[in-house]
Design an enzyme around this catalytic site. Structure first.
Site, PDB file in Angstrom:
ATOM      1  N   ASP A 132      41.394  37.112  38.075  1.00  0.00           N
ATOM      2  CA  ASP A 132      39.929  37.805  38.103  1.00  0.00           C
ATOM      3  C   ASP A 132      40.099  39.063  37.496  1.00  0.00           C
ATOM      4  O   ASP A 132      41.235  39.737  37.192  1.00  0.00           O
ATOM      5  CB  ASP A 132      39.292  37.849  39.191  1.00  0.00           C
ATOM      6  CG  ASP A 132      38.744  36.640  39.926  1.00  0.00           C
ATOM      7  OD1 ASP A 132      39.198  35.481  39.366  1.00  0.00           O
ATOM      8  OD2 ASP A 132      38.228  36.685  41.031  1.00  0.00           O
ATOM      9  N   HIS A 278      44.504  38.987  40.722  1.00  0.00           N
ATOM     10  CA  HIS A 278      43.487  39.817  39.900  1.00  0.00           C
ATOM     11  C   HIS A 278      44.445  40.302  38.676  1.00  0.00           C
ATOM     12  O   HIS A 278      45.768  40.409  38.925  1.00  0.00           O
ATOM     13  CB  HIS A 278      43.025  41.095  40.869  1.00  0.00           C
ATOM     14  CG  HIS A 278      41.890  40.459  41.395  1.00  0.00           C
ATOM     15  ND1 HIS A 278      42.282  40.010  42.743  1.00  0.00           N
ATOM     16  CD2 HIS A 278      40.489  40.671  41.652  1.00  0.00           C
ATOM     17  CE1 HIS A 278      41.146  39.547  43.453  1.00  0.00           C
ATOM     18  NE2 HIS A 278      40.083  40.157  42.768  1.00  0.00           N
TER      19      HIS A 278
END
Length: 308
Positions: A132, A278
């Protein structure tokens, strides 16, 4: 004798003058009557006929032409040019057309209008690596590590982070087999937003990414995993699959303890699991170890189905 003749002459003249006077009187009387009668007729006729009035020129302002009428009915210039405040929380601007996603290679749990946390494939020990918050300073290095290990990942990007200068690299990633999904335009918690706002954001973000990559966006991941009762129905309406996760690395909170990232994945991994990571420095640091662990334990790493 002379006196009698004079009297007779005077009598004749008196008679003549009298006749003349009678004749003149008759002429005058008859003529006066006719004149009087004509005058009476004229007066009577004048009273019975309508009196023509002189034409009155009406002022120009009393005759309104169609164009002028439209102008008069419109709001004044000062009112019409005042900008109206935009309703940020309830956007109703013109939205991109909603198109259904292409048919995807079916996996168990692949369904519009559903929260997808895992995609098991019967008989296969497969997992899905997702990243992400990009694109950013660690994107290229992460992709290089994946490519070196001959695996592909799915990247959920924030619209405002995806600048036009990233477009060539994004197309290169897609050509290498990686997948790109949407992660909202500004990384907002959708669970705090109305249905209308969420729909607008999903469509706007997808349109932005599609314009730069040339690829249809069919996957959406809500920032923070924040959703409400409207979130899942909205993704179905716009033709996007809502992708959550089954194995949370919690890497975002482990800047000073990267090894805990791998520990967290080990605790929650299972066949079909979607792994959440992430684009962070600590994630980049531990990524080679994550890939090594998965391979050593017999897992095959896939991207989300591409629709091909």
């Amino acid at each position: 004798m002379q006196g009698k003749k004079r009297k007779a002459a005077w009598g004749i003249w008196v008679a003549i003058i009298g006749l003349l006077l009678i004749a003149l009187t008759n002429v005058w009387v008859n003529g006066g009557k006719e004149t009087f009668a004509k005058m009476t007729e004229n007066i009577t006729a004048t009273k019975s006929e309508p009196v023509s009035q002189p034409e009155t020129v009406k002022p120009e302002t009393t005759t309104v032409q169609p164009k002028q009428a439209e102008a008069d009915s419109a709001p004044s210039t000062s009112d019409s040019v005042k900008p109206q405040p935009a309703k940020q929380a309830e956007p109703t601007a013109t939205q991109p057309a909603v198109a259904h996603p292409p048919a995807v290679k079916q996996a168990v749990g692949m369904e519009l209008g559903k929260k997808i946390t895992e995609l098991p494939i019967p008989g296969e020990k497969v997992v899905y690596l997702t990243f992400d918050d990009g694109p950013g300073p660690y994107t290229k290095q992460m992709v290089d590590i994946l490519n070196a290990n001959k695996v592909q990942g799915t990247f959920f990007w924030i619209g405002q982070n995806f600048k036009p200068e990233w477009a060539p690299y994004a197309k290169q990633m897609l050509a290498q087999g990686h997948q790109i999904g949407a992660h909202s335009m500004r990384h907002e918690a959708m669970g705090k937003r109305s249905k209308e706002y969420q729909k607008h954001d999903l469509l706007m973000t997808a349109a932005h990414i599609e314009k730069l990559t040339g690829q249809k966006i069919i996957y959406f991941r809500p920032p923070y995993g924040s959703i409400n009762a409207s979130s899942v129905p909205v993704t179905k309406e716009v033709g996007q699959y809502m992708i959550l996760w089954q194995a949370d690395s919690r890497d975002w909170a482990l800047a000073h303890n990267p090894q805990q990232i791998l520990t967290n994945i080990k605790k929650e991994i299972k066949p079909g699991a979607i792994i959440l990571m992430h684009e962070r420095a600590q994630s980049l640091q531990v990524l080679p170890q994550v890939l090594a662990y998965l391979k050593q334990n017999g897992y095959t790493i896939h991207t989300l189905p591409t629709g091909k």
